[in-house]
Design an enzyme around this catalytic site. Structure first.
Site, PDB file in Angstrom:
ATOM      1  N   LYS A 175      -2.860   7.113 -12.970  1.00 22.14           N
ATOM      2  CA  LYS A 175      -2.197   7.609 -11.835  1.00 22.14           C
ATOM      3  C   LYS A 175      -1.350   6.808 -11.253  1.00 22.14           C
ATOM      4  O   LYS A 175      -1.410   6.122 -10.549  1.00 22.14           O
ATOM      5  CB  LYS A 175      -3.050   8.494 -10.921  1.00 22.14           C
ATOM      6  CG  LYS A 175      -2.183   9.295  -9.929  1.00 22.14           C
ATOM      7  CD  LYS A 175      -2.557   9.433  -8.697  1.00 22.14           C
ATOM      8  CE  LYS A 175      -1.844   8.373  -7.881  1.00 22.14           C
ATOM      9  NZ  LYS A 175      -0.278   8.219  -7.800  1.00 22.14           N
ATOM     10  N   ALA A 177       2.357   5.658  -9.605  1.00 26.03           N
ATOM     11  CA  ALA A 177       2.930   5.967  -8.229  1.00 26.03           C
ATOM     12  C   ALA A 177       4.096   7.005  -8.502  1.00 26.03           C
ATOM     13  O   ALA A 177       4.816   6.987  -9.558  1.00 26.03           O
ATOM     14  CB  ALA A 177       3.845   4.739  -7.429  1.00 26.03           C
ATOM     15  N   GLY A 229      -2.738  -1.120  -4.267  1.00 26.93           N
ATOM     16  CA  GLY A 229      -1.872  -0.659  -3.694  1.00 26.93           C
ATOM     17  C   GLY A 229      -2.203  -1.039  -2.146  1.00 26.93           C
ATOM     18  O   GLY A 229      -2.821  -2.210  -2.006  1.00 26.93           O
ATOM     19  N   SER A 230      -1.986  -0.103  -0.920  1.00 24.13           N
ATOM     20  CA  SER A 230      -1.842  -0.724   0.263  1.00 24.13           C
ATOM     21  C   SER A 230      -3.495  -0.860   0.771  1.00 24.13           C
ATOM     22  O   SER A 230      -4.198  -0.091   0.057  1.00 24.13           O
ATOM     23  CB  SER A 230      -1.118   0.071   1.191  1.00 24.13           C
ATOM     24  OG  SER A 230      -1.713   1.567   1.091  1.00 24.13           O
ATOM     25  N   GLU A 251      -7.038  -4.150  -5.494  1.00 22.01           N
ATOM     26  CA  GLU A 251      -5.992  -5.197  -5.264  1.00 22.01           C
ATOM     27  C   GLU A 251      -5.281  -4.693  -4.155  1.00 22.01           C
ATOM     28  O   GLU A 251      -4.246  -3.771  -4.347  1.00 22.01           O
ATOM     29  CB  GLU A 251      -5.222  -5.484  -6.604  1.00 22.01           C
ATOM     30  CG  GLU A 251      -6.166  -5.830  -7.837  1.00 22.01           C
ATOM     31  CD  GLU A 251      -6.197  -7.549  -7.503  1.00 22.01           C
ATOM     32  OE1 GLU A 251      -5.793  -7.991  -6.617  1.00 22.01           O
ATOM     33  OE2 GLU A 251      -7.158  -7.989  -8.152  1.00 22.01           O
ATOM     34  N   LEU A 252      -5.212  -4.991  -2.966  1.00 22.76           N
ATOM     35  CA  LEU A 252      -4.700  -4.642  -1.882  1.00 22.76           C
ATOM     36  C   LEU A 252      -3.458  -5.414  -1.236  1.00 22.76           C
ATOM     37  O   LEU A 252      -3.047  -6.424  -2.081  1.00 22.76           O
ATOM     38  CB  LEU A 252      -5.769  -4.306  -0.799  1.00 22.76           C
ATOM     39  CG  LEU A 252      -6.890  -3.390  -1.229  1.00 22.76           C
ATOM     40  CD1 LEU A 252      -8.178  -3.085  -0.246  1.00 22.76           C
ATOM     41  CD2 LEU A 252      -6.666  -2.147  -1.898  1.00 22.76           C
ATOM     42  N   CYS A 285       3.005  -7.812  -3.221  1.00 23.30           N
ATOM     43  CA  CYS A 285       1.957  -8.259  -2.548  1.00 23.30           C
ATOM     44  C   CYS A 285       1.609  -9.891  -2.155  1.00 23.30           C
ATOM     45  O   CYS A 285       1.246 -10.108  -1.426  1.00 23.30           O
ATOM     46  CB  CYS A 285       0.659  -7.653  -3.132  1.00 23.30           C
ATOM     47  SG  CYS A 285       0.379  -8.309  -4.930  1.00 23.30           S
ATOM     48  N   SER A 442       1.207 -15.885 -10.286  1.00 20.36           N
ATOM     49  CA  SER A 442       0.817 -14.664 -11.156  1.00 20.36           C
ATOM     50  C   SER A 442       0.748 -15.186 -12.696  1.00 20.36           C
ATOM     51  O   SER A 442       1.778 -15.827 -12.870  1.00 20.36           O
ATOM     52  CB  SER A 442       1.667 -13.596 -10.978  1.00 20.36           C
ATOM     53  OG  SER A 442       1.743 -13.195  -9.667  1.00 20.36           O
TER      54      SER A 442
HETATM   55  P1  NAP Z   1       0.018   2.935  -1.466  1.00 17.86           P
HETATM   56  O1  NAP Z   1       0.992   3.887  -0.577  1.00 17.86           O
HETATM   57  O2  NAP Z   1      -1.402   2.463  -1.102  1.00 17.86           O
HETATM   58  O3  NAP Z   1       0.169   3.644  -2.839  1.00 17.86           O
HETATM   59  C1  NAP Z   1      -0.474   3.090  -3.970  1.00 17.86           C
HETATM   60  C2  NAP Z   1      -0.966   4.242  -4.921  1.00 17.86           C
HETATM   61  O4  NAP Z   1      -1.771   5.000  -4.569  1.00 17.86           O
HETATM   62  C3  NAP Z   1       0.109   5.312  -5.310  1.00 17.86           C
HETATM   63  O5  NAP Z   1       0.137   5.624  -6.721  1.00 17.86           O
HETATM   64  C4  NAP Z   1       0.068   6.262  -4.479  1.00 17.86           C
HETATM   65  O6  NAP Z   1       0.295   7.484  -4.744  1.00 17.86           O
HETATM   66  C5  NAP Z   1      -1.637   6.172  -4.440  1.00 17.86           C
HETATM   67  N1  NAP Z   1      -2.170   6.925  -3.440  1.00 17.86           N
HETATM   68  C6  NAP Z   1      -1.858   7.221  -2.205  1.00 17.86           C
HETATM   69  N2  NAP Z   1      -2.788   7.697  -1.527  1.00 17.86           N
HETATM   70  C7  NAP Z   1      -3.747   8.322  -2.396  1.00 17.86           C
HETATM   71  C8  NAP Z   1      -4.860   9.055  -2.230  1.00 17.86           C
HETATM   72  N3  NAP Z   1      -5.191   9.663  -1.085  1.00 17.86           N
HETATM   73  N4  NAP Z   1      -5.506   9.203  -3.325  1.00 17.86           N
HETATM   74  C9  NAP Z   1      -5.280   8.700  -4.624  1.00 17.86           C
HETATM   75  N5  NAP Z   1      -4.203   8.003  -4.786  1.00 17.86           N
HETATM   76  C10 NAP Z   1      -3.356   7.688  -3.421  1.00 17.86           C
HETATM   77  O7  NAP Z   1       1.004   1.605  -1.815  1.00 17.86           O
HETATM   78  P2  NAP Z   1       2.443   1.365  -2.291  1.00 17.86           P
HETATM   79  O8  NAP Z   1       3.016   1.611  -1.148  1.00 17.86           O
HETATM   80  O9  NAP Z   1       2.573   2.331  -3.477  1.00 17.86           O
HETATM   81  O10 NAP Z   1       2.384   0.005  -2.837  1.00 17.86           O
HETATM   82  C11 NAP Z   1       2.353  -1.154  -1.960  1.00 17.86           C
HETATM   83  C12 NAP Z   1       1.194  -1.724  -1.458  1.00 17.86           C
HETATM   84  O11 NAP Z   1       0.594  -2.080  -2.775  1.00 17.86           O
HETATM   85  C13 NAP Z   1       1.327  -2.977  -0.769  1.00 17.86           C
HETATM   86  O12 NAP Z   1       0.395  -3.000   0.215  1.00 17.86           O
HETATM   87  C14 NAP Z   1       1.138  -4.156  -1.681  1.00 17.86           C
HETATM   88  O13 NAP Z   1       0.679  -5.311  -1.273  1.00 17.86           O
HETATM   89  C15 NAP Z   1       0.162  -3.449  -2.587  1.00 17.86           C
HETATM   90  N6  NAP Z   1       0.093  -4.317  -3.866  1.00 17.86           N
HETATM   91  C16 NAP Z   1      -0.922  -4.883  -3.907  1.00 17.86           C
HETATM   92  C17 NAP Z   1      -1.187  -5.771  -5.182  1.00 17.86           C
HETATM   93  C18 NAP Z   1      -2.300  -6.641  -5.768  1.00 17.86           C
HETATM   94  O14 NAP Z   1      -2.622  -7.176  -6.739  1.00 17.86           O
HETATM   95  N7  NAP Z   1      -3.153  -7.085  -4.582  1.00 17.86           N
HETATM   96  C19 NAP Z   1      -0.329  -5.641  -6.303  1.00 17.86           C
HETATM   97  C20 NAP Z   1       0.998  -4.753  -6.097  1.00 17.86           C
HETATM   98  C21 NAP Z   1       1.207  -4.017  -4.736  1.00 17.86           C
HETATM   99  P3  NAP Z   1       1.317   8.423  -3.641  1.00 17.86           P
HETATM  100  O15 NAP Z   1       2.406   7.459  -3.537  1.00 17.86           O
HETATM  101  O16 NAP Z   1       1.510   9.614  -4.356  1.00 17.86           O
HETATM  102  O17 NAP Z   1       0.461   8.485  -2.371  1.00 17.86           O
END
Ligand code: NAP
Length: 479
Positions: A175, A177, A229-230, A251-252, A285, A442
């Protein structure tokens, strides 16, 4: 780009959403809609789950060499189509073409790496302490997986999960984004072309993430969640995974400290800062969020960084010579604006940037803030934009304490010419990764991931495949 798929990919076939829903994808540089893709609902998720579950047993039995060669072919196709994929990524996400090409190469490397790992999954044999019983250990795929990815690295976050899942013999539902579904759909088409059997990878694009994912996590047939994601969403998904005891990799978010000591080579430090801050317009991130610079070199470091940041060209990622593309959307930009305003209110000085330009697109200029107060909101919030916030420190213990004073622990950066100090400080930083005199950590061959609220598990490296494997132990008495 006209032949990029826009439908769901389920059981090896392209399909509309069951209720016919679609969602727009726009170009953050112009705000124009560039495509409409299928918008999956719960019924589509069920179909994808059924396809993944049905395909699992045969896929687990498929020879490792076959799985390996599919990944290798997909790697080669991605490399051949670098330009096409880079244009697609820039159109939906905004990063400059040169960076998009870099991400395509990085993404492809995960497939090459895991094609090499697929044939190196080993087990074990042991004589138990009683001398009679034998222990045979084998490795088995964990089972059907749900992979959820963010928008900031649309291709690489997918291959970093799909590569080890394929290598381990797992089937999956991806799934992506909703802002960046096209790169994932293009990737599915490439894997099909490379010979991936039907049902092994299913892609559901959706604007209804909760409706699609929650039943999958609670239902008991998905055995693994790999999420990037977050931290807030990760926490919610961990709770949902608890019910059916789904194995998770997380991976947050991050809040990376970037520490420049008085004995640092300032050329290296400024080069490292440009990389750690400006890769992906700061939407990473791993982005340096807090620059701690020794008082004796802070002024000079700030001056040089502001000069480099001010020289960057901001504009649409497709334009020649552009270094900094737009942010992902207006919500992301508004957050950056608020964080800068808050820091300035608390006494920060703007060395360069800091003003949102007029006109279409979600642009924000490279910005350097100095004299940032420790209680500014950007100290405990991921900025996710091109803003470098500089604070000063006087001694090593103090800076380590301040660097660790955060719930996150993904990555840190240390700049010093002393090997002793580099090792001593790195060992005391509560992070999963440290860049020593470099702003880039990375690498597909290295274990990527964080501690504390930055996540659970690792992606890439030798351990990346472990996240998708279980042990099975056979007790064999020998008489
Ligand atoms: P996000 O809002 O957490 O979304 C990430 C993914 O989760 C999207 O596909 C999103 O889809 C989905 N999602 C959100 N709510 C969900 C739910 N209730 N059920 C299932 N899926 C859900 O994060 P983002 O804004 O896209 O990305 C930025 C974040 O990712 C930052 O915090 C960054 O640090 C982190 N990140 C971490 C790494 C790592 O390797 N540690 C790498 C890259 C990014 P929707 O948008 O449709 O909600």
């Amino acid at each position: 780009m006209t032949d990029t798929p826009t439908q769901l990919f389920i059981g090896g076939a392209w399909a509309d959403a069951a209720d016919g829903a679609t969602m727009p994808v726009d170009d953050p540089a112009t705000g124009e809609i560039i495509a409409h893709v299928a918008d999956a609902g719960a019924k589509d998720a069920q179909r994808a789950e059924e396809a993944a579950v049905q395909a699992q047993e045969e896929w687990a039995r498929t020879a490792p060499r076959v799985r390996s060669e599919i990944l290798r072919r997909a790697y080669e196709i991605i490399v051949e189509r670098t330009d096409e994929l880079a244009h697609l990524m820039t159109a939906e996400m905004g990063k400059p073409l040169a960076e998009a090409r870099g991400e395509v190469a990085y993404a492809a490397e995960f497939f090459r790496w895991f094609s090499e790992e697929a044939v190196r999954i080993d087990g074990g044999h042991g004589v138990l302490p009683d001398g009679r019983n034998r222990m045979l250990l084998s490795r088995r795929p964990v089972g059907p997986c749900l992979l959820i990815t963010p928008w900031n690295f649309p291709l690489a976050m997918g291959t970093r999960k799909i590569g080890p899942a394929i290598a381990a013999g797992c089937t999956m539902i991806l799934k992506p984004a909703p802002q960046t579904p096209l790169s994932s759909l293009a990737l599915a088409a490439i894997l099909k072309e490379a010979g991936l059997p039907d049902g092994v990878l299913n892609v559901v694009t959706t604007s209804r993430a909760g409706e699609v994912c929650e039943p999958l996590l609670r239902g008991g047939r998905i055995r693994k969640l790999s999420f990037t994601g977050s931290t807030n969403v990760g926490r919610l998904l961990l709770a949902q995974s608890a019910e059916a005891v789904v194995r998770t990799s997380m991976e947050l978010g991050g809040n990376a400290p970037f520490v420049v000591f008085e004995d640092a080579d300032l050329d290296k430090a400024v080069d490292g800062a440009m990389l750690a801050k400006m890769r992906n317009m700061g939407e990473a991130c791993t982005a340096a969020n807090r620059f701690f610079v020794h008082t004796s070199v802070a002024k000079e470091f700030g001056r040089r960084l502001a000069e480099r940041m001010g020289a960057l060209v901001v504009g649409p990622g497709t334009r020649d010579g552009v270094d900094v593309g737009p942010l992902i959307d207006r919500v992301g930009r508004a957050k950056v604006e608020e964080l800068v305003a808050d820091a300035v209110e608390r006494g920060a000085r703007v060395l360069v940037g800091g003003r949102t330009p007029e006109g279409p697109g979600c642009f924000y200029p490279p910005t350097v803030l100095t004299d940032v107060a420790s209680d500014s909101r950007l100290m405990d919030t991921e900025i996710f934009g091109p803003v470098a916030a500089i604070l000063t420190f006087d001694d090593e213990d103090e800076v380590i304490r301040r660097a660790n004073d955060t719930p996150w622990g993904l990555v840190g950066y240390v700049f010093t010419e002393g090997l002793d100090r580099a090792l001593r400080v790195s060992e005391r930083l509560e992070v999963g990764m440290v860049g020593v005199n470099t702003g880039l950590v990375s690498n597909p061959a290295a274990p990527f991931g964080g501690v504390k609220q930055s996540g659970l598990g690792r992606e890439g490296g030798r351990v990346g495949i472990e996240e998708f494997l279980e042990y099975q132990y056979l007790a064999v008495p020998v008489r």
